[in-house]
Motif scaffolding. Structure first.
Motif, mmCIF file in Angstrom:
data_model
loop_
_atom_site.group_PDB
_atom_site.id
_atom_site.type_symbol
_atom_site.label_atom_id
_atom_site.label_comp_id
_atom_site.label_asym_id
_atom_site.label_seq_id
_atom_site.Cartn_x
_atom_site.Cartn_y
_atom_site.Cartn_z
ATOM 1 N N LEU A 8 4.255 -3.659 6.262
ATOM 2 C CA LEU A 8 4.128 -3.579 4.802
ATOM 3 C C LEU A 8 2.673 -3.495 4.368
ATOM 4 O O LEU A 8 2.317 -2.736 3.467
ATOM 5 C CB LEU A 8 4.803 -4.784 4.143
ATOM 6 C CG LEU A 8 6.326 -4.731 4.091
ATOM 7 C CD1 LEU A 8 6.899 -5.985 3.448
ATOM 8 C CD2 LEU A 8 6.811 -3.516 3.304
ATOM 9 N N ASN A 9 1.817 -4.252 5.039
ATOM 10 C CA ASN A 9 0.404 -4.209 4.669
ATOM 11 C C ASN A 9 -0.246 -2.894 5.081
ATOM 12 O O ASN A 9 -1.097 -2.364 4.371
ATOM 13 C CB ASN A 9 -0.342 -5.405 5.273
ATOM 14 C CG ASN A 9 -0.077 -6.680 4.469
ATOM 15 O OD1 ASN A 9 -0.073 -6.662 3.239
ATOM 16 N ND2 ASN A 9 0.158 -7.784 5.151
ATOM 17 N N ASN A 38 0.689 -0.571 2.483
ATOM 18 C CA ASN A 38 -0.138 -0.814 1.289
ATOM 19 C C ASN A 38 -1.487 -0.116 1.385
ATOM 20 O O ASN A 38 -1.959 0.513 0.449
ATOM 21 C CB ASN A 38 -0.416 -2.316 1.162
ATOM 22 C CG ASN A 38 0.437 -2.961 0.078
ATOM 23 O OD1 ASN A 38 0.947 -2.286 -0.811
ATOM 24 N ND2 ASN A 38 0.576 -4.267 0.149
ATOM 25 N N TYR A 75 -1.162 3.559 1.180
ATOM 26 C CA TYR A 75 -0.856 3.891 -0.206
ATOM 27 C C TYR A 75 -2.129 3.937 -1.032
ATOM 28 O O TYR A 75 -2.349 4.870 -1.802
ATOM 29 C CB TYR A 75 0.116 2.838 -0.770
ATOM 30 C CG TYR A 75 0.603 3.111 -2.172
ATOM 31 C CD1 TYR A 75 -0.181 2.799 -3.287
ATOM 32 C CD2 TYR A 75 1.859 3.660 -2.384
ATOM 33 C CE1 TYR A 75 0.275 3.044 -4.567
ATOM 34 C CE2 TYR A 75 2.328 3.902 -3.660
ATOM 35 C CZ TYR A 75 1.530 3.580 -4.749
ATOM 36 O OH TYR A 75 1.975 3.824 -6.033
#
Lengths: 712, 344
Positions: free
Chosen positions: B63-64, B67, B70
Motif C-alpha cells: 500500500l505504501n 502511495n 501515486y
C-alpha cells in the motif's frame, strides 16, 4: 515597315474609339450617316413594317413588330428610338427580361427619346430586380403625370409598392431549389400549367407541340394547346411525356386545369379563344384510358371565362376561377360543393374579400391537406405581375387567413401562375419563361428546403481541477494543489474481525437482477447493522462483524419480501459468504418464506427480533390492500409430531394476531399449521451434516413461516 | 516461572492478533516507514520494495509503495501494487481506498467505481474516498450518484475548490446549469486565479444562453492558461464569437486552437459549423471528414456533414449522415430523417 505598322495601329485605334464612343451616342436612321445605302434602305423598310405592327398595340402584333425591328437593329444598333421600340416590344412579350439593355441604352443616349421612357425603363428594372432604380424612375415618371390623372397616379403608386415588396421579399428569400424539369418533359416548345397527383407520380401539363391534335397553329405562331402526361416510379425520373390522346385532346385548345389528388380525375379547359373557355372533367378508366370529358355543369361554366380549377382531397369541393360579372373584379376564385342528391356541382360561391380583390385572382390549387389554398394574384402584395399566395382555411370559424406571399425566388416581378404542391409539401411545380429554359415556357420543379438547418457546435470540454484532501487545502495559500499520495499506511488493523457477505437480488420470474432494499439486523441485539440499496443489477457486498447472528431481509415496491438468516462464528472472519434472494410480485399462488420470525424452542411467543420481519409483511399487505394471504407455520422434526402440528398452528396464529394488531383486516389472513410435515431439509439430509452447527442450521431452515398469496 | 510461561503463551496470541509477516520483512518495513515519515521517499521506496521481496504478503508495504507511485503520477504502478495488497487482504478498507483512487487516476473509472463502492460499504467515507467515487460516477455517467457523494462531502467540508468544481461538472452534465454556475463560482471564490474555474464558468454561461457574461470569463481565464487549457478557452472563445455572428473572430480563435492541437475534433467540427454558416459546403465537409477520421463516432460531425451534403444536393448522403447522427444520439437528426427530405 515601321510606318506601315504605325498606320495600321492608328486605324485600329480610331476604329475602336469610334465603336466605343458610338455606344454612348445616339445614331438616328438618317441616310446621310450611312454609306451602305442598300442596307439603310432595307433597315428603313423593316422599321416601317415594324411601326405598322407596333402601333397596333396588341401583343400579337408587337411580336411581329419586334421581328422587323431586330432586323433593322442588325444594321444600326445605336438608334435610341429603335432601341426604345425593341425594349417596349420585349416588355409586351414572354421575353420581358430582354427589354432592359435596349431601354437602358435608349435612355442613356437620349433621355428624351419618348415621354414614357422612364416608365418603360422602370418596368424593365423592376423585372430585373433593380427595385431601387425602378422606384426612382417610377417617381420621376409620376412627376410628369397630371395631378388630376388619379388612375395613372394610382397605377404608378402600385408599381412603386410592388418594388418595395420586392425588396423585402428578396432580402428574405425562401429556401428552395428551382430546377428545370428534364428533357422528358420540357422541349423547345411551350410547356406550362402542370398539375400533379398528391403522391408526385403523375404529371399532366399543357404543351403546344407539333403533335397537337388537329395540328393547327394559332396567331401566336404556336400549335394549339394539348394535354400531355408523364409518370415516374418511386424516387425515379419522369417518363417521356406523351400526348394524352384524342379522347381528351380535340382540334381546339385543350389545357390542363386541375387534377384530383389520386390522379384519376382530370380537369381540363376547352375553348376556342380566351374569352369563353369552360372546364371539363374526365376520369381514368380501369384499362388506363380516359372517359370522354364532360362539362362540370352550369353552376360552374358560364358564358364567361372559367379557367383554373382544383378539387379537394375528397373530391366534394371544387375551387375554380371565373371572370363572371358578380365578382370583386377581373377573375375571382369561387367554390362549389358536390350535391349528392342532384349528383352535380352546387351553386358557386365567391370566396370573398380576404381572397379576391379588384384585380386578378387566377391559378387556384387546393392542397390535399384540405385547408391550404394556393392562388395567383396581382391584387395582394406582389413584387410585380401575378404572384403566388397561400391562405389557410379555419374550419371552426369558417374563415380564410390573410393571404401570404410565398416569397422570392418562387415569385418574381413577372407573372407567376399555375403553382401546384405535392402532398408531402416537399415539392411544387410551376411554369415560367426564364433565361436558360429549353423553349418558350418550361415547367420547373421547386424543392422546398424548409427552415435553415443550424450547424451543431461541439461544446468545449469541462475541465477538472487537481485534488488534494481538504486538510492540505487549508494549509495552502491558493493556486493549484499538487496531488499527494494519501495517508501513510502503518498497520492495517483488523481488530474488528469481519467477513464479507455478498450476493444478488433477482426478480423470481424474469431472473433479472433488481435494485432492492437490504436490511441486516443483529438478531441478538435486535439492532440494524446495515441498510443498503443493492446495485441496479441486484448485486451487493457488505462487511459484517464475525461471530454474530443476522437476519437479512430484502424488500422492494411491487414485490413481496424475501429473508434469510445468517449465523456466524469468529472463525468466519476474513471469509466471504454468498446469500442470494429472489423477489416475486405479489400474484395469486406465489409464496415467499419468512425465515426471521423467531420463536423460542417449543414456544409460540414471538421473539422481539421477529417483529422486524413481520413489520415488513405489514408493509407489503398495506401496499397491496386487496391481497389475501395464508400464513403457514412449519416446525423442525424434533419433538412429537402431533405436538409440532399444534405448535405450528399456534405460531401461525401468533403471527396473524400481530398483523391484525398492526391494522391488517383479519379477513385477509388465513392460517395453517403444517408441523413437521413439510420439511425443507429432510432428516436424512440433516443426519449427514457434520457438526452440531450444521445440523442446527438444517433444523433452523425447517423452522419457518411461509406466506402464500391467495388473492392479489 | 508462571509469569514466564504466561508470557510465552501470550506471544503467539499477540502475534496472531496482529502481524504475521516474517521478522526480516518487519525490520525492513519499520526502517522504510521511518524514512517515509521523514519525507525520504526514494529511500523509503527501496526499503518497502525490499520488504515485499522478503515477504510477499506484506499488505502495508504494498500500500505504501502504491502511495509513493501515486504521488509520482505512476498510476499504473500504483494500481498494480494496490492489487498486490488486495490479493493478500480483501478485508482491509484501506486497500479499497487505494485501489479505487489509483484505478481512477489510471483512467479506469469502472474498476475505480467498483472498489470504491465496496470500500464505502465497508465504511470508507472519507472526503477522498467519496470524491474519487464521485469522479468515477462522473466518468461512468452516473451523474446523480456523483452529486449525491459530493453533497455528502460538502456537508462537512466547504473549502475545497476541487469538490465544487466536480459538483459543478455533474450539475452541468445533468443540464442543471444554474446549480453548475453556482458551484463553479464557489470554486472560483476558493481559487480566484483558476483557469479551470473560469473555463467551466464560461462554458456554463454560454450553454445557458448568458452569452454576454462568457467573454469576461474567457479573457480572465486565458491569462494564466497552459496550452491544453488554452485550447479549451479558444474553443469557448470561438463558440462565443460564432453565436454572436462575428465569424472572423470565431475563425481566428479556432485557427489558434488548431495550431495548438491539430487533432482536436471539437475544433475541427466547429470550424465546419462556421463554414456551413458561410455557405462554404465543400470546405465544411472536408473539416467534418477530418474530425471523423480521428473520432469515427462524433455525432456533431455527422450531423453537420449531413447539412453540407444536403446543400450540395447530395440528399441520399445527407440522410445517411443524419442516420449516423441519430444513432449517436441526435434528436434533431431524427427529425430530419422523418421529414420529407429523407422520405420520398
Amino acid at each position: 515597315m515601321n510606318k506601315m505598322i504605325r498606320n495600321i495601329l492608328t486605324l485600329a485605334f480610331v476604329g475602336l474609339y469610334t465603336i466605343a464612343t458610338a455606344q454612348d451616342k445616339d445614331i438616328p436612321f438618317d441616310k446621310r450617316l450611312f454609306e451602305d445605302k442598300a442596307g439603310f434602305s432595307e433597315a428603313s423598310k423593316n422599321i416601317k413594317k415594324g411601326d405598322f405592327e407596333f402601333f397596333d398595340g396588341s401583343s400579337d402584333n408587337q411580336a411581329k413588330a419586334l421581328g422587323y425591328y431586330l432586323k433593322a437593329n442588325e444594321f444600326n444598333p445605336y438608334s435610341s428610338m429603335l432601341n426604345f421600340k425593341i425594349g417596349a416590344c420585349y416588355l409586351n412579350s414572354n421575353q420581358k427580361f430582354k427589354s432592359l439593355k435596349y431601354l437602358e441604352f435608349a435612355e442613356r443616349v437620349n433621355p428624351e427619346v419618348d415621354e414614357n421612357i422612364k416608365f418603360y425603363l422602370a418596368q424593365a428594372q423592376q423585372l430585373d430586380g433593380q427595385f431601387d432604380e425602378a422606384i426612382a424612375n417610377y417617381r420621376s415618371f409620376k412627376d410628369q403625370i397630371k395631378q388630376g390623372d388619379m388612375v395613372q397616379r394610382q397605377f404608378i403608386n402600385k408599381k412603386i409598392e410592388e418594388c418595395e415588396t420586392g425588396k423585402k421579399l428578396k432580402a428574405n428569400p425562401t429556401r428552395v431549389w428551382i430546377d428545370n424539369l428534364e428533357d422528358s418533359i420540357n422541349t423547345e416548345f411551350p410547356e406550362f400549367s402542370p398539375v400533379i397527383s398528391a403522391d408526385n407520380r403523375g404529371l399532366f401539363f399543357t404543351g403546344r407541340r407539333p403533335d397537337s391534335e388537329g395540328g393547327k397553329i394559332d396567331k401566336t405562331g404556336f400549335h394549339y394547346e394539348d394535354v400531355y402526361y408523364a409518370e415516374r416510379g418511386f424516387g425515379g425520373t419522369w417518363s417521356k411525356s406523351k400526348n394524352i390522346g384524342v379522347t381528351i385532346n380535340s382540334d381546339s385548345h385543350d389545357a390542363t386545369v386541375g387534377l384530383s389528388p389520386d390522379g384519376k380525375s382530370l380537369l381540363i379547359y376547352r375553348g376556342i379563344n380566351s374569352k369563353n373557355g369552360d372546364i371539363f372533367i374526365t376520369r381514368e378508366k380501369e384499362d388506363g384510358n380516359w372517359e370522354e370529358p364532360v362539362s362540370i355543369g352550369d353552376n360552374i361554366n358560364t358564358e364567361f371565362h372559367e379557367s383554373s380549377a382544383s378539387l379537394s382531397f375528397d373530391e366534394k369541393t371544387l375551387f375554380f376561377v371565373s371572370d363572371k360579372p358578380d365578382g370583386k373584379g377581373q377573375h375571382d376564385i369561387y367554390m362549389s360543393n358536390w350535391d349528392e342528391e342532384t349528383q352535380a356541382w352546387g351553386e358557386a360561391m365567391n370566396l370573398g374579400d380576404v381572397i379576391n380583390t379588384e384585380y386578378e385572382e387566377k391559378g387556384v390549387f387546393f392542397h390535399p391537406d384540405n385547408r391550404t389554398l394556393y392562388f395567383s394574384s396581382n391584387g395582394h402584395k406582389t413584387m410585380g405581375g401575378l404572384d403566388i399566395f397561400k391562405s389557410i382555411y379555419d374550419a371552426e370559424s369558417g374563415t380564410w387567413s390573410e393571404p401570404e406571399n410565398i416569397g422570392y425566388p418562387i415569385n418574381t416581378p413577372d407573372d407567376d401562375v399555375y403553382f401546384v404542391v405535392t402532398g408531402n409539401e416537399r415539392y411544387a411545380y410551376y411554369s415560367s419563361y426564364q433565361d436558360g429554359g429549353k423553349g418558350e415556357k418550361d415547367i420547373y420543379i421547386i424543392t422546398f428546403l424548409g427552415d435553415k438547418k443550424d450547424a451543431l457546435l461541439a461544446d468545449a470540454n469541462l475541465l477538472e481541477m487537481d485534488y488534494a484532501p481538504s486538510e492540505d487545502v487549508a494549509s495552502n495559500n491558493g493556486g493549484d494543489i499538487i496531488n499527494n499520495g494519501g495517508d501513510i499506511v502503518e498497520n492495517i488493523n483488523i481488530a474488528k474481525k469481519t467477513l464479507v457477505v455478498k450476493g444478488k437480488v433477482i426478480d423470481g420470474k424474469t431472473k433479472n437482477g433488481i435494485a432492492a432494499n437490504l436490511k441486516i439486523i443483529n438478531t441478538k441485539t435486535n439492532k440494524t447493522v446495515k441498510e443498503v440499496v443493492t446495485n441496479p443489477d441486484g448485486t451487493y457486498s457488505v462487511m459484517l462483524p464475525a461471530g454474530e447472528d443476522y437476519a437479512l431481509t430484502v424488500s422492494k415496491d411491487s414485490y413481496t419480501i424475501a429473508s434469510q438468516s445468517l449465523k456466524t462464528t469468529k472463525k468466519d472472519a476474513s471469509t466471504e459468504k454468498t446469500i442470494n434472494f429472489e423477489l416475486f410480485p405479489p400474484v395469486a399462488g406465489s409464496e415467499f418464506t419468512l425465515r426471521n420470525i423467531y420463536f423460542d424452542f417449543d414456544k409460540s411467543n414471538l421473539r422481539d427480533v421477529s417483529v422486524n420481519e413481520l413489520n415488513n409483511l405489514v408493509t407489503v399487505m398495506k401496499s397491496n390492500p386487496t391481497m389475501i394471504i395464508e400464513l403457514s407455520g412449519h416446525t423442525d422434526s424434533r419433538g412429537d409430531e402431533v405436538y409440532n402440528q399444534q405448535l405450528s398452528e399456534a405460531r401461525a396464529n401468533v403471527a396473524r394476531e400481530y398483523l391484525i394488531k398492526k391494522g391488517i383486516d383479519k379477513n385477509r389472513i388465513q392460517t395453517k399449521g403444517y408441523g413437521e410435515s413439510r420439511l425443507e431439509v429432510s432428516n436424512e439430509e440433516i443426519s449427514k451434516m457434520k457438526g452440531w452447527n450444521a445440523k442446527n442450521a438444517g433444523h433452523q431452515k425447517n423452522r419457518r413461516t411461509i406466506v402464500k398469496v391467495i388473492r392479489e | 516461572m508462571r509469569v514466564f510461561l504466561l508470557f510465552i503463551f501470550l506471544i503467539p496470541l499477540a502475534s496472531t492478533a496482529q502481524v504475521k509477516y516474517n521478522s526480516e520483512s518487519k525490520k525492513l518495513y519499520s526502517k522504510a516507514l521511518k524514512e517515509y515519515k521523514a519525507g525520504k521517499t526514494v529511500e523509503a521506496l527501496k526499503l518497502f520494495e525490499a520488504c515485499v521481496a522478503a515477504d510477499s504478503r506484506y499488505v502495508e508495504a504494498y500500500l505504501n509503495i502504491s502511495n509513493i507511485k501515486y504521488a509520482s503520477k505512476d498510476y499504473a504502478s500504483a494500481v498494480s501494487n494496490a492489487q498486490q495488497a488486495y490479493s493478500n487482504n480483501k478485508f482491509a478498507p484501506a486497500v479499497y481506498s487505494q485501489l479505487g483512487k489509483s484505478f481512477y487516476m489510471n483512467g479506469q473509472a469502472d474498476s475505480s467505481k467498483l472498489y470504491l463502492e465496496k470500500g464505502l460499504s465497508m465504511g470508507n467515507t472519507s472526503e477522498s474516498d467519496r470524491f474519487f467515487l464521485a469522479k468515477s460516477y462522473l466518468q461512468t455517467e452516473d451523474y446523480d450518484k456523483a452529486i449525491s457523494q459530493l453533497n455528502e462531502i460538502t456537508k462537512t467540508s466547504d473549502k475545497n475548490a476541487a469538490i465544487f468544481n466536480a459538483r459543478g461538472r455533474a450539475n452541468y452534465l445533468t443540464g442543471n446549469y444554474e446549480n453548475a454556475e453556482a458551484d463553479f463560482k464557489k470554486a472560483l471564490e476558493l481559487q480566484p486565479k483558476s483557469t479551470v474555474a473560469f473555463s467551466n464558468l464560461a462554458n456554463t454561461v454560454l450553454v445557458s444562453g448568458k452569452t454576454d457574461d462568457a467573454i469576461a470569463y474567457i479573457e480572465k481565464g486565458m491569462v494564466d492558461a497552459k496550452d491544453d487549457d488554452k485550447v479549451q478557452m479558444l474553443i469557448l472563445s470561438g463558440n462565443y464569437y460564432h453565436e454572436k455572428g462575428e465569424f472572423e473572430n470565431a475563425s481566428k480563435a479556432f485557427d489558434d486552437a488548431i495550431a495548438l492541437d491539430a487533432k482536436n475534433v471539437v475544433v475541427l467540427n466547429n470550424q465546419a459549423a462556421l463554414l456551413l454558416d458561410q455557405d462554404q459546403y465543400e470546405s465544411a465537409i472536408s473539416k467534418c471528414n477530418e474530425a471523423l477520421d480521428i473520432q469515427p463516432e462524433m455525432m456533431e460531425a455527422y450531423f453537420n456533414r449531413g447539412i453540407a451534403n444536403e446543400m450540395l444536393r447530395k440528399v441520399e448522403q445527407a440522410c445517411d449522415d443524419w442516420e449516423h447522427a441519430f444513432i449517436l444520439g441526435s434528436e434533431k437528426a431524427e427529425e430530419y430523417l422523418n421529414s420529407a427530405t429523407c422520405n420520398e
